[in-house]
Design a protein around this motif. Structure first.
Motif, mmCIF file in Angstrom:
data_model
loop_
_atom_site.group_PDB
_atom_site.id
_atom_site.type_symbol
_atom_site.label_atom_id
_atom_site.label_comp_id
_atom_site.label_asym_id
_atom_site.label_seq_id
_atom_site.Cartn_x
_atom_site.Cartn_y
_atom_site.Cartn_z
ATOM 1 N N TYR A 35 -9.588 -8.621 -8.846
ATOM 2 C CA TYR A 35 -9.888 -7.204 -8.687
ATOM 3 C C TYR A 35 -11.386 -6.982 -8.564
ATOM 4 O O TYR A 35 -11.983 -6.218 -9.320
ATOM 5 C CB TYR A 35 -9.309 -6.429 -9.872
ATOM 6 C CG TYR A 35 -7.801 -6.554 -9.976
ATOM 7 C CD1 TYR A 35 -6.966 -5.629 -9.360
ATOM 8 C CD2 TYR A 35 -7.217 -7.612 -10.668
ATOM 9 C CE1 TYR A 35 -5.589 -5.748 -9.431
ATOM 10 C CE2 TYR A 35 -5.842 -7.740 -10.746
ATOM 11 C CZ TYR A 35 -5.025 -6.807 -10.128
ATOM 12 O OH TYR A 35 -3.662 -6.929 -10.197
ATOM 13 N N ARG B 18 -8.193 1.430 -6.854
ATOM 14 C CA ARG B 18 -8.260 2.883 -6.617
ATOM 15 C C ARG B 18 -7.352 3.622 -7.600
ATOM 16 O O ARG B 18 -7.705 4.702 -8.098
ATOM 17 C CB ARG B 18 -7.849 3.190 -5.173
ATOM 18 C CG ARG B 18 -8.764 2.566 -4.122
ATOM 19 C CD ARG B 18 -8.370 3.003 -2.721
ATOM 20 N NE ARG B 18 -9.126 2.284 -1.701
ATOM 21 C CZ ARG B 18 -8.690 1.213 -1.050
ATOM 22 N NH1 ARG B 18 -7.460 0.744 -1.305
ATOM 23 N NH2 ARG B 18 -9.429 0.605 -0.144
ATOM 24 N N ALA C 88 -1.401 -5.795 -4.531
ATOM 25 C CA ALA C 88 -2.351 -5.019 -3.730
ATOM 26 C C ALA C 88 -3.582 -4.726 -4.586
ATOM 27 O O ALA C 88 -3.763 -3.605 -5.055
ATOM 28 C CB ALA C 88 -1.704 -3.730 -3.241
ATOM 29 N N VAL D 109 -12.980 -3.493 -2.261
ATOM 30 C CA VAL D 109 -12.803 -2.118 -1.801
ATOM 31 C C VAL D 109 -13.963 -1.693 -0.912
ATOM 32 O O VAL D 109 -13.767 -1.164 0.193
ATOM 33 C CB VAL D 109 -12.665 -1.159 -3.003
ATOM 34 C CG1 VAL D 109 -12.580 0.288 -2.528
ATOM 35 C CG2 VAL D 109 -11.436 -1.522 -3.832
ATOM 36 N N TYR E 130 -14.264 -3.296 2.779
ATOM 37 C CA TYR E 130 -13.071 -3.289 3.626
ATOM 38 C C TYR E 130 -13.403 -3.101 5.114
ATOM 39 O O TYR E 130 -12.972 -3.898 5.958
ATOM 40 C CB TYR E 130 -12.105 -2.190 3.175
ATOM 41 C CG TYR E 130 -10.881 -2.089 4.052
ATOM 42 C CD1 TYR E 130 -9.816 -2.966 3.903
ATOM 43 C CD2 TYR E 130 -10.800 -1.125 5.068
ATOM 44 C CE1 TYR E 130 -8.688 -2.898 4.728
ATOM 45 C CE2 TYR E 130 -9.683 -1.044 5.896
ATOM 46 C CZ TYR E 130 -8.635 -1.938 5.716
ATOM 47 O OH TYR E 130 -7.544 -1.869 6.547
ATOM 48 N N ASP F 276 -6.745 -4.157 -4.061
ATOM 49 C CA ASP F 276 -7.631 -3.052 -3.695
ATOM 50 C C ASP F 276 -6.989 -1.706 -4.031
ATOM 51 O O ASP F 276 -7.648 -0.798 -4.548
ATOM 52 C CB ASP F 276 -8.014 -3.125 -2.224
ATOM 53 C CG ASP F 276 -6.817 -3.137 -1.284
ATOM 54 O OD1 ASP F 276 -5.748 -3.626 -1.685
ATOM 55 O OD2 ASP F 276 -6.955 -2.665 -0.135
ATOM 56 N N ALA F 277 -5.683 -1.583 -3.759
ATOM 57 C CA ALA F 277 -4.980 -0.334 -4.084
ATOM 58 C C ALA F 277 -4.918 -0.109 -5.587
ATOM 59 O O ALA F 277 -5.018 1.028 -6.059
ATOM 60 C CB ALA F 277 -3.574 -0.365 -3.485
ATOM 61 N N GLY G 198 0.807 -1.214 0.000
ATOM 62 C CA GLY G 198 0.000 0.000 0.000
ATOM 63 C C GLY G 198 0.835 1.257 0.000
ATOM 64 O O GLY G 198 0.466 2.282 -0.585
ATOM 65 N N TYR H 129 -4.755 -8.182 3.367
ATOM 66 C CA TYR H 129 -6.211 -8.054 3.278
ATOM 67 C C TYR H 129 -6.752 -8.760 2.052
ATOM 68 O O TYR H 129 -7.750 -9.493 2.128
ATOM 69 C CB TYR H 129 -6.597 -6.574 3.248
ATOM 70 C CG TYR H 129 -8.035 -6.327 2.863
ATOM 71 C CD1 TYR H 129 -9.071 -6.743 3.686
ATOM 72 C CD2 TYR H 129 -8.354 -5.703 1.652
ATOM 73 C CE1 TYR H 129 -10.403 -6.530 3.332
ATOM 74 C CE2 TYR H 129 -9.670 -5.484 1.288
ATOM 75 C CZ TYR H 129 -10.699 -5.903 2.126
ATOM 76 O OH TYR H 129 -12.008 -5.708 1.758
ATOM 77 N N ALA H 130 -6.092 -8.574 0.909
ATOM 78 C CA ALA H 130 -6.580 -9.170 -0.337
ATOM 79 C C ALA H 130 -6.612 -10.693 -0.268
ATOM 80 O O ALA H 130 -7.535 -11.332 -0.793
ATOM 81 C CB ALA H 130 -5.703 -8.721 -1.507
ATOM 82 N N HIS I 245 -1.917 -4.604 5.985
ATOM 83 C CA HIS I 245 -1.609 -3.999 4.687
ATOM 84 C C HIS I 245 -2.471 -4.638 3.588
ATOM 85 O O HIS I 245 -3.145 -5.658 3.802
ATOM 86 C CB HIS I 245 -0.128 -4.117 4.341
ATOM 87 C CG HIS I 245 0.464 -5.482 4.545
ATOM 88 N ND1 HIS I 245 0.155 -6.561 3.749
ATOM 89 C CD2 HIS I 245 1.351 -5.936 5.464
ATOM 90 C CE1 HIS I 245 0.830 -7.620 4.159
ATOM 91 N NE2 HIS I 245 1.556 -7.275 5.204
ATOM 92 N N SER I 246 -2.425 -4.022 2.402
ATOM 93 C CA SER I 246 -3.294 -4.418 1.291
ATOM 94 C C SER I 246 -3.071 -5.858 0.848
ATOM 95 O O SER I 246 -4.020 -6.572 0.521
ATOM 96 C CB SER I 246 -3.072 -3.485 0.095
ATOM 97 O OG SER I 246 -3.477 -2.174 0.388
#
Length: 393
Positions: free
Chosen positions: A370, A135, A129, A375, A378, A131-132, A105, A219-220, A215-216
């Motif tokens: 993805y 975005r 990452a 997102v 979260y 989710d990042a 992230g 989480y993913a 961190h991303s």
């Protein structure tokens, strides 16, 4: 994968001295010497790029010679990068590369901060990452570059215009062989949960995994496992939570499993484990397996940034990493190549196809992709995760 530790990797240190170009001030003899180095590099590496690349690709190569150093932000360690950088340097010795190993992230946050201040920033981001990345794409920060390698890649590896996949790294189970009977060596997350249920005192705080709230990347992994329902979504987490103490980094998990603080770790990154299995004697203590009830596969995304100050060099690097040669180099560094034309015997560890074969097909993979819900969900996900795991830290 290292979540916080940062290290600059100078590509010049990863190649033979005779392959390194220094700036020339203009004399004829100096120019001829530089030309000799490039010729030698090209002879060793073969053609700069495949013959199916477009004719105007030569201009991209020439334009890269006028650019400053290529700056890469990634969550990939130096030993994973080494073979890629060596191979790239042999083809394009005039490109100086600096790769910064930072959290998944953090790579994006640093980019946003630097671009808002109009400072030099990453030309290329390589990070697991999802989710990042969503975005980033929503903000249109990626260059919508169409790689000449696109037609050689599976559709799922190109989720958005300009966003590609470097590797598909499996999240594996590692365990201390000295603390299990051979008949107990875990081959699935469900098996770990069943053993913990049968002997809670033995397993209490003796399992670990990535902390989804750290961190991303972490989480993913866990969001995808729960979302896919493999092996059993939240019900599995509820079984493992009481006996698991999460960590933020793969290296920490590996070291603590080796040392006996943990019996095992589930869903830790193969990119951290595989290269270190070469250490003498490690395989006598450490074992690993691909979870048969669902192996999470991290799509390690990469894109040239819209703010790149060395965009041509970044495109050269991205194309190289997508090529057959680049994918083999990634595999030699411990990552998992996914191109269908990379054979299992070309790399020392695993390929995407070899993993699918070992676990009974792609249907037993959890591709960490993805999904927009990754997102939007979260906050509720992390709240539920923390209720199960956070008190164990």
């Amino acid at each position: 994968m290292k979540s916080v530790f940062a290290r600059w990797v100078s590509i010049a240190t990863l190649t033979a001295a005779g392959m390194t170009l220094s700036a020339c001030s203009g004399g004829a003899s100096e120019n001829e010497a530089a030309g000799d180095v490039v010729t030698t590099a090209q002879q060793q590496a073969g053609p700069l790029y495949p013959d199916y690349y477009p004719a105007d690709y030569a201009k991209l190569v020439e334009d890269s010679k006028k650019e400053p150093e290529l700056l890469v932000y990634s969550n990939i360690a130096e030993y994973n990068w080494r073979e890629i950088l060596n191979g790239f340097k042999r083809k394009y010795p005039w490109v100086k590369v600096s790769a910064l190993d930072i959290g998944p992230g953090e790579a994006f946050e640093r980019y946003y901060s630097e671009t808002s201040a109009n400072k030099k920033t990453a030309d290329l981001i390589v990070s697991g990452a999802p989710d990042a990345w969503q975005r980033f794409v929503t903000n249109h920060e990626q260059a919508e570059y169409v790689s000449p390698e696109s037609s050689k890649l599976p559709d799922w590896s190109r989720p958005f215009p300009g966003l590609y996949t470097l590797a598909t790294d499996p999240m594996i189970i590692i365990y201390n062989k000295m603390l299990f009977k051979p008949s107990e060596y875990p081959e699935s997350a469900k098996q770990l949960a069943a053993m913990a249920k049968a002997d809670p005192a033995r397993f209490r705080n003796r399992l670990t995994t990535y902390d989804a709230s750290s961190h991303s990347f972490a989480y993913a992994i866990h969001w995808s496992v729960v979302d896919h329902g493999k092996p059993s979504g939240w019900s599995l987490m509820e079984q493992l939570g009481p006996v698991t103490r999460p960590e933020s980094g793969g290296s920490t998990m590996l070291d603590k499993v080796m040392g006996g603080e943990y019996l095992a770790a589930f869903y830790t990154s193969g990119i951290t484990v595989f290269p270190r299995m070469k250490d003498p004697g490690r395989d006598r203590i450490l074992g690993w397996s691909l979870p048969k009830d669902g192996t999470p596969m991290m799509l390690r995304g990469m894109a040239v940034t819209k703010a790149a100050r060395s965009p041509n060099s970044a495109r050269l690097m991205l194309d190289y990493m997508l090529s057959h040669e680049g994918q083999v180099a990634a595999g030699q560094g411990g990552m998992t190549p996914y191109r269908p034309d990379v054979a299992a015997n070309e790399v020392p560890f695993l390929t995407y196809g070899a993993i699918a074969e070992r676990i009974g097909g792609e249907q037993n993979m959890v591709r960490i992709g993805y999904e927009p819900a990754m997102v939007t969900e979260y906050k509720p996900f992390i709240a539920r995760w923390n209720a199960l795991f956070k008190t164990k830290r």
